[in-house]
Design an enzyme around this catalytic site. Sequence first.
Site, short mmCIF file in Angstrom:
data_model
loop_
_atom_site.label_atom_id
_atom_site.label_comp_id
_atom_site.label_asym_id
_atom_site.label_seq_id
_atom_site.Cartn_x
_atom_site.Cartn_y
_atom_site.Cartn_z
N ASP A 124 -24.53 15.71 40.73
CA ASP A 124 -23.63 16.60 40.01
C ASP A 124 -23.54 17.93 40.74
OD1 ASP A 124 -21.86 17.20 37.98
OD2 ASP A 124 -23.40 18.08 36.72
N TYR A 126 -21.38 21.90 41.13
CA TYR A 126 -21.30 23.15 40.34
C TYR A 126 -20.14 23.93 40.96
CZ TYR A 126 -23.85 27.29 38.30
OH TYR A 126 -24.26 28.39 37.60
N ARG A 140 -28.75 34.33 33.62
CA ARG A 140 -29.41 35.31 34.48
C ARG A 140 -28.73 36.68 34.33
NH1 ARG A 140 -29.13 30.35 36.75
NH2 ARG A 140 -27.01 30.68 37.46
N GLU A 199 -15.95 17.36 33.21
CA GLU A 199 -15.98 17.23 34.67
C GLU A 199 -15.10 16.08 35.13
OE1 GLU A 199 -19.77 17.30 36.57
OE2 GLU A 199 -20.74 18.41 34.94
N TYR A 242 -35.63 24.56 34.29
CA TYR A 242 -34.88 24.38 35.54
C TYR A 242 -35.41 25.17 36.73
CZ TYR A 242 -32.10 28.75 35.72
OH TYR A 242 -31.68 30.05 35.84
N THR A 345 -18.84 21.37 35.94
CA THR A 345 -18.00 21.75 34.80
C THR A 345 -16.73 22.43 35.29
OG1 THR A 345 -20.06 22.17 33.69
CG2 THR A 345 -18.06 22.93 32.58
N GLU A 359 -20.06 28.20 27.12
CA GLU A 359 -19.09 29.23 27.54
C GLU A 359 -18.11 29.54 26.41
OE1 GLU A 359 -17.59 28.42 31.84
OE2 GLU A 359 -18.36 26.53 31.04
O1 LIG Z 1 -26.35 28.17 36.39
C1 LIG Z 1 -27.20 27.37 35.98
O2 LIG Z 1 -28.40 27.59 36.07
C2 LIG Z 1 -26.80 26.10 35.36
C3 LIG Z 1 -25.59 25.59 35.45
C4 LIG Z 1 -25.19 24.38 34.77
O3 LIG Z 1 -25.72 23.97 33.75
C5 LIG Z 1 -24.04 23.67 35.29
C6 LIG Z 1 -24.27 22.32 35.87
O4 LIG Z 1 -24.94 21.41 35.44
C7 LIG Z 1 -23.38 22.02 36.99
C8 LIG Z 1 -21.99 22.00 36.50
O5 LIG Z 1 -21.66 21.14 35.69
O6 LIG Z 1 -21.20 22.84 36.92
CA LIG Z 2 -22.76 19.31 35.06
#
Ligand SMILES: O=C(O)/C=C/C(=O)CC(=O)CC(=O)O
Ligand SMILES: [Ca+2]
Length: 414
Positions: A124, A126, A140, A199, A242, A345, A359
């Site tokens: 996946d 980002y 953050r 997605e 994470y 996403t 969001e």
């Molecule tokens: O910014 C983060 O720490 C986490 C981001 C996400 O949860 C998004 C992800 O899984 C990837 C995506 O779908 O864009």
């Molecule tokens: Ca994702």
Amino acid sequence: MPEQSPLDLPEGDPFGPHNLPYGVFSLPGSPSGDDHRRVGVRLGSHVLDAGAAAHALGSPYASLLAQPTLNPLLASGPQTWSDVRRALTAWVTVPSHQEALRPFFHALADVTLHLPFDVADYVDFYASEHHATNLGRLFRPDSEPLLPNWKHLPVGYHGRAGTVVVSGTDVVRPCGQRKAPSATEPTFGPSVKLDIEAEVGFVVGAPSELGSAVPLSSFRDHVFGLCLLNDWSARDIQPWEYVPLGPFVAKSFATSVSAWVTPLEALDHARVTPPARDVAVLPYLDDSAEDEPGGYDLRISVSLNGEVISEPPFGSMYWTGAQMLTHMTVGGASLRTGDLYGSGTVSGTETHQRGSLIELTWNGTEPLELPTGKRTFLEDGDEITLTAWAPGPDGVRVGLGEVSGRIASARTTD
Ligand SMILES: O=C(O)/C=C/C(=O)CC(=O)CC(=O)O
Ligand SMILES: [Ca+2]
Ligand SMILES: [Mg+2]
């Protein structure tokens, strides 16, 4: 009055002969075993049993299509993909085939749709700047929203292929460990911030060799088509677990995909230039000299219990499917038939274009006002459906089907 032919479609049907997505179905009453699954091609509100039709017409593709998954077709490579599509187009558009094909069409309402391919590896990404910026602000708040690497490479993580499920499969609310910033100790229990991620999935057909990178220009030699994908995410589990290796339990319990895989060839009219990049990339990711634009103008719609809550524009993605593929293999990772990678996403610039509830509700602080009441994250029994379409030839839309899932309550032991 004779029954209307499945080939007589309403004008502008998004599943007309210009589309022809592939799936896997079984007939009512058949046991759920693989033997009764077969490759189907969608036409309007019918599915054509592609292998049986090929056999009846004496086509050389009968054995490739008379299969319980799309994998043999996926593995056959781009020349065969084109040849099979050309043959199918001829079958469903040439009037003389109409009678011969009729026994092999089944009403969609009468069939069960299955996971269309055996998923090999699942990754996946980002790739939406707007989504990454929003999540950065939420997770953050004391740092720059985009991390320093974000515009230099498509960030991604390896997910869990075995938990990819087809549209219509219930999603059991996950349990896991979480710790709010203000809490002193972690706790365990069913997620209270269960979320979606709208997605697009890229389905890899032809494999590549271990040790060699796949360049941008080879995207269409390997990627067969697109599906819709919902990367269910537990937002209370995610921020605690994470660091520093990425999502784990929070995103590995279920990922839903549409039952239809739309071949890239059906989406040629939807190709668009991605947004201008304001940071130069290294040569292996530089697509400025590519012949065709790398973006796809898919218009996604997200509904919660039947109410549209978001319309994310896939054409706004910063990184393209080709750049993701190239980056994923640049270290020499091989591709296998059935590999699936998600775009990440899809969120646009506007509030109503955000592809996740975290969001849309700003981490639960701004609930959505729905006819059924206020909603922050998902409740048991909620149903989420993503649909999408793309511009096709002569102003006709190309439908991408849907991916839906309903939340089932957590399986707790206490
Ligand atoms: O910014 C983060 O720490 C986490 C981001 C996400 O949860 C998004 C992800 O899984 C990837 C995506 O779908 O864009
Ligand atoms: Ca994702
Ligand atoms: Mg997932």
